[in-house]
Design a protein around this motif. Structure first.
Motif, PDB file in Angstrom:
ATOM      1  N   PHE A  65     -10.707  10.089   2.706  1.00  0.00           N
ATOM      2  CA  PHE A  65     -10.141  11.219   3.427  1.00  0.00           C
ATOM      3  C   PHE A  65     -10.928  12.447   2.994  1.00  0.00           C
ATOM      4  O   PHE A  65     -11.596  12.427   1.954  1.00  0.00           O
ATOM      5  N   ARG A  66     -10.863  13.505   3.734  1.00  0.00           N
ATOM      6  CA  ARG A  66     -11.626  14.712   3.388  1.00  0.00           C
ATOM      7  C   ARG A  66     -11.167  15.314   2.067  1.00  0.00           C
ATOM      8  O   ARG A  66     -11.936  15.998   1.409  1.00  0.00           O
ATOM      9  N   ASP A  67      -9.937  14.999   1.647  1.00  0.00           N
ATOM     10  CA  ASP A  67      -9.424  15.562   0.397  1.00  0.00           C
ATOM     11  C   ASP A  67      -9.165  14.505  -0.681  1.00  0.00           C
ATOM     12  O   ASP A  67      -8.444  14.753  -1.640  1.00  0.00           O
ATOM     13  N   GLY A  68      -9.755  13.320  -0.543  1.00  0.00           N
ATOM     14  CA  GLY A  68      -9.564  12.282  -1.553  1.00  0.00           C
ATOM     15  C   GLY A  68      -9.817  10.908  -0.973  1.00  0.00           C
ATOM     16  O   GLY A  68     -10.374  10.768   0.120  1.00  0.00           O
ATOM     17  N   GLU A  69      -9.407   9.886  -1.720  1.00  0.00           N
ATOM     18  CA  GLU A  69      -9.600   8.515  -1.264  1.00  0.00           C
ATOM     19  C   GLU A  69      -8.543   7.614  -1.881  1.00  0.00           C
ATOM     20  O   GLU A  69      -7.943   7.962  -2.902  1.00  0.00           O
ATOM     21  N   GLN A  70      -8.331   6.463  -1.247  1.00  0.00           N
ATOM     22  CA  GLN A  70      -7.384   5.465  -1.731  1.00  0.00           C
ATOM     23  C   GLN A  70      -8.049   4.096  -1.659  1.00  0.00           C
ATOM     24  O   GLN A  70      -8.742   3.795  -0.687  1.00  0.00           O
ATOM     25  N   ARG A  71      -7.823   3.261  -2.665  1.00  0.00           N
ATOM     26  CA  ARG A  71      -8.264   1.871  -2.636  1.00  0.00           C
ATOM     27  C   ARG A  71      -7.050   1.006  -2.297  1.00  0.00           C
ATOM     28  O   ARG A  71      -5.997   1.150  -2.913  1.00  0.00           O
ATOM     29  N   ILE A  72      -7.240   0.126  -1.317  1.00  0.00           N
ATOM     30  CA  ILE A  72      -6.164  -0.735  -0.857  1.00  0.00           C
ATOM     31  C   ILE A  72      -6.593  -2.179  -1.106  1.00  0.00           C
ATOM     32  O   ILE A  72      -7.618  -2.623  -0.590  1.00  0.00           O
ATOM     33  N   GLY A  75      -2.847  -7.622   0.074  1.00  0.00           N
ATOM     34  CA  GLY A  75      -1.391  -7.529   0.118  1.00  0.00           C
ATOM     35  C   GLY A  75      -0.874  -6.106   0.160  1.00  0.00           C
ATOM     36  O   GLY A  75       0.340  -5.886   0.157  1.00  0.00           O
ATOM     37  N   GLU A  76      -1.765  -5.125   0.224  1.00  0.00           N
ATOM     38  CA  GLU A  76      -1.372  -3.722   0.295  1.00  0.00           C
ATOM     39  C   GLU A  76      -1.756  -3.158   1.663  1.00  0.00           C
ATOM     40  O   GLU A  76      -2.673  -3.659   2.308  1.00  0.00           O
ATOM     41  N   PHE A  77      -1.044  -2.113   2.075  1.00  0.00           N
ATOM     42  CA  PHE A  77      -1.417  -1.447   3.309  1.00  0.00           C
ATOM     43  C   PHE A  77      -1.339   0.052   3.155  1.00  0.00           C
ATOM     44  O   PHE A  77      -0.722   0.572   2.224  1.00  0.00           O
ATOM     45  N   ILE A  78      -2.000   0.732   4.089  1.00  0.00           N
ATOM     46  CA  ILE A  78      -1.955   2.190   4.155  1.00  0.00           C
ATOM     47  C   ILE A  78      -1.748   2.574   5.610  1.00  0.00           C
ATOM     48  O   ILE A  78      -2.277   1.920   6.511  1.00  0.00           O
ATOM     49  N   ILE A  79      -0.955   3.608   5.826  1.00  0.00           N
ATOM     50  CA  ILE A  79      -0.758   4.146   7.163  1.00  0.00           C
ATOM     51  C   ILE A  79      -1.480   5.488   7.224  1.00  0.00           C
ATOM     52  O   ILE A  79      -1.212   6.379   6.418  1.00  0.00           O
ATOM     53  N   VAL A  80      -2.399   5.590   8.172  1.00  0.00           N
ATOM     54  CA  VAL A  80      -3.129   6.839   8.385  1.00  0.00           C
ATOM     55  C   VAL A  80      -2.455   7.559   9.557  1.00  0.00           C
ATOM     56  O   VAL A  80      -2.466   7.046  10.682  1.00  0.00           O
ATOM     57  N   PRO A  81      -1.844   8.718   9.285  1.00  0.00           N
ATOM     58  CA  PRO A  81      -1.154   9.441  10.355  1.00  0.00           C
ATOM     59  C   PRO A  81      -2.126  10.000  11.403  1.00  0.00           C
ATOM     60  O   PRO A  81      -3.278  10.304  11.088  1.00  0.00           O
ATOM     61  N   ARG A  82      -1.634  10.127  12.607  1.00  0.00           N
ATOM     62  CA  ARG A  82      -2.439  10.715  13.683  1.00  0.00           C
ATOM     63  C   ARG A  82      -2.998  12.067  13.244  1.00  0.00           C
ATOM     64  O   ARG A  82      -2.348  12.799  12.481  1.00  0.00           O
ATOM     65  N   GLY A  83      -4.225  12.334  13.666  1.00  0.00           N
ATOM     66  CA  GLY A  83      -4.862  13.610  13.362  1.00  0.00           C
ATOM     67  C   GLY A  83      -5.555  13.690  12.017  1.00  0.00           C
ATOM     68  O   GLY A  83      -6.251  14.665  11.743  1.00  0.00           O
ATOM     69  N   VAL A  84      -5.385  12.682  11.158  1.00  0.00           N
ATOM     70  CA  VAL A  84      -5.998  12.706   9.826  1.00  0.00           C
ATOM     71  C   VAL A  84      -7.369  12.044   9.888  1.00  0.00           C
ATOM     72  O   VAL A  84      -7.493  10.869  10.234  1.00  0.00           O
TER      73      VAL A  84
END
Length: 123
Positions: A65-72, A75-84
């Protein structure tokens, strides 16, 4: 009404080898369940009207993301909201993931370009 059939993710993933080309494996309520294999970096992009869910089934997904990052991990998930704005990355090897998103979602969102897939294959 017929009995619904189950879906084996392992079997479906075994049907393709290409990267960055989501395949439709299910649909419900205007949403699509898609599978994708990725390797390397995707384009930075956003979706103006759609949220996206990324569920990792093999490997480790780095979501920038423009302000950081996540490792998934598996068995894990991430939801990226609209507009991000985001950039999916498979840092090492191949990542397999399940995507859950509205049927109107274009894989490259607002970025467009050569990696845009307009006709998704159904498995």
């Amino acid at each position: 009404m017929s009995t619904p059939g189950k879906v084996s993710l392992e079997d479906k993933f075994g049907l393709f080898t290409d990267h960055w080309s989501p395949k439709i494996v299910g649909e419900l309520n205007g949403q699509q369940v898609k599978l994708a294999k990725i390797s390397g970096e995707f384009v930075w992009h956003a979706h103006e009207h759609e949220d996206e869910l990324f569920l990792v089934t093999r490997g480790t997904l780095l979501m920038r993301f423009r302000d950081g990052e996540q490792r998934i991990g598996v068995g894990e998930f991430i939801i990226v909201p609209r507009g991000v704005e985001h950039q999916p990355v498979a840092e090492t090897g191949e990542v397999w993931m399940l995507l859950f998103e509205p049927s109107s979602t274009v894989n490259t969102g607002t970025a467009g370009g050569e990696r845009t897939v307009t006709e998704l294959e159904r498995l």
